[in-house]
Scaffold this motif. Structure first.
Motif, mmCIF file in Angstrom:
data_model
loop_
_atom_site.group_PDB
_atom_site.id
_atom_site.type_symbol
_atom_site.label_atom_id
_atom_site.label_comp_id
_atom_site.label_asym_id
_atom_site.label_seq_id
_atom_site.Cartn_x
_atom_site.Cartn_y
_atom_site.Cartn_z
ATOM 1 N N ARG A 55 1.816 42.965 13.913
ATOM 2 C CA ARG A 55 0.677 42.887 14.817
ATOM 3 C C ARG A 55 -0.181 44.150 14.700
ATOM 4 O O ARG A 55 0.275 45.193 14.261
ATOM 5 N N SER A 56 -1.411 44.066 15.155
ATOM 6 C CA SER A 56 -2.272 45.248 15.145
ATOM 7 C C SER A 56 -2.015 46.069 16.403
ATOM 8 O O SER A 56 -1.522 45.548 17.408
ATOM 9 N N GLY A 57 -2.355 47.358 16.355
ATOM 10 C CA GLY A 57 -2.219 48.226 17.518
ATOM 11 C C GLY A 57 -0.802 48.668 17.795
ATOM 12 O O GLY A 57 -0.439 48.929 18.933
ATOM 13 N N VAL A 58 0.030 48.751 16.761
ATOM 14 C CA VAL A 58 1.426 49.144 16.929
ATOM 15 C C VAL A 58 1.539 50.660 16.807
ATOM 16 O O VAL A 58 1.020 51.258 15.879
ATOM 17 N N ALA A 59 2.220 51.298 17.770
ATOM 18 C CA ALA A 59 2.435 52.745 17.710
ATOM 19 C C ALA A 59 3.908 53.010 17.971
ATOM 20 O O ALA A 59 4.313 53.273 19.099
#
Length: 157
Positions: free
Chosen positions: A41-45
């Motif tokens: 997924r996008s926005g993974v930290a």
């Protein structure tokens, strides 16, 4: 050559690869990200995340203290001043202060003041006015027959 004839060299730019556009493209379905899950997924930290275990950077002991309002000095060595005098950028007969050093290009900005350090050798007699200076730097200037002027609050460290 005219402005309307200007263009990049052949091969210097590439079109962006559009991922996720069908299995036949070679970068379809997962779009080069692997399989399913959080990382796809996008926005993974999750760089320091260790599955709920206390991360390593938090387990290690902390050392020291960084003073939030400490002074940032613009440092200058005696060798650089001598080089500028030899090159004719600085007139050794006149007093040297922050404005002279900035005009000669030896310091870019003053910050909280200019601090004189003893790296290099000073052969010319000069009078320098700076915010701070190291003891060896003061001794080297006085040995060459010069003088270092410090504000009353500054101490020679």
């Amino acid at each position: 050559m005219r402005l309307n004839e200007l263009r990049d060299n052949d091969g210097s730019t590439k079109n962006r690869f559009r991922v996720g556009r069908g299995i036949g493209s070679g970068k379809g379905k997962t779009g080069g990200r692997g399989v399913k899950g959080q990382k796809s997924r996008s926005g993974v930290a999750i760089k320091g995340f260790e599955g709920g275990q206390m991360p390593l950077h938090m387990r290690l002991p902390k050392r020291g203290f960084n003073k939030p309002n400490r002074k940032a000095w613009a440092e200058i060595n005696l060798g650089r001043i001598q080089k500028a005098i030899d090159a004719g950028q600085i007139d050794a007969k006149k007093p040297i202060d922050a404005d002279v050093l900035r005009a000669a290009g030896l310091v870019r900005r003053e910050l909280d003041g200019i601090r004189l350090l003893a790296k290099g050798e000073l052969k010319t007699k000069v009078e320098i006015t700076v915010a701070g200076a190291s003891k060896p730097a003061i001794e080297a200037v006085e040995k060459a027959g010069g003088k270092v002027n410090l504000p009353a609050a500054a101490s020679a460290e």
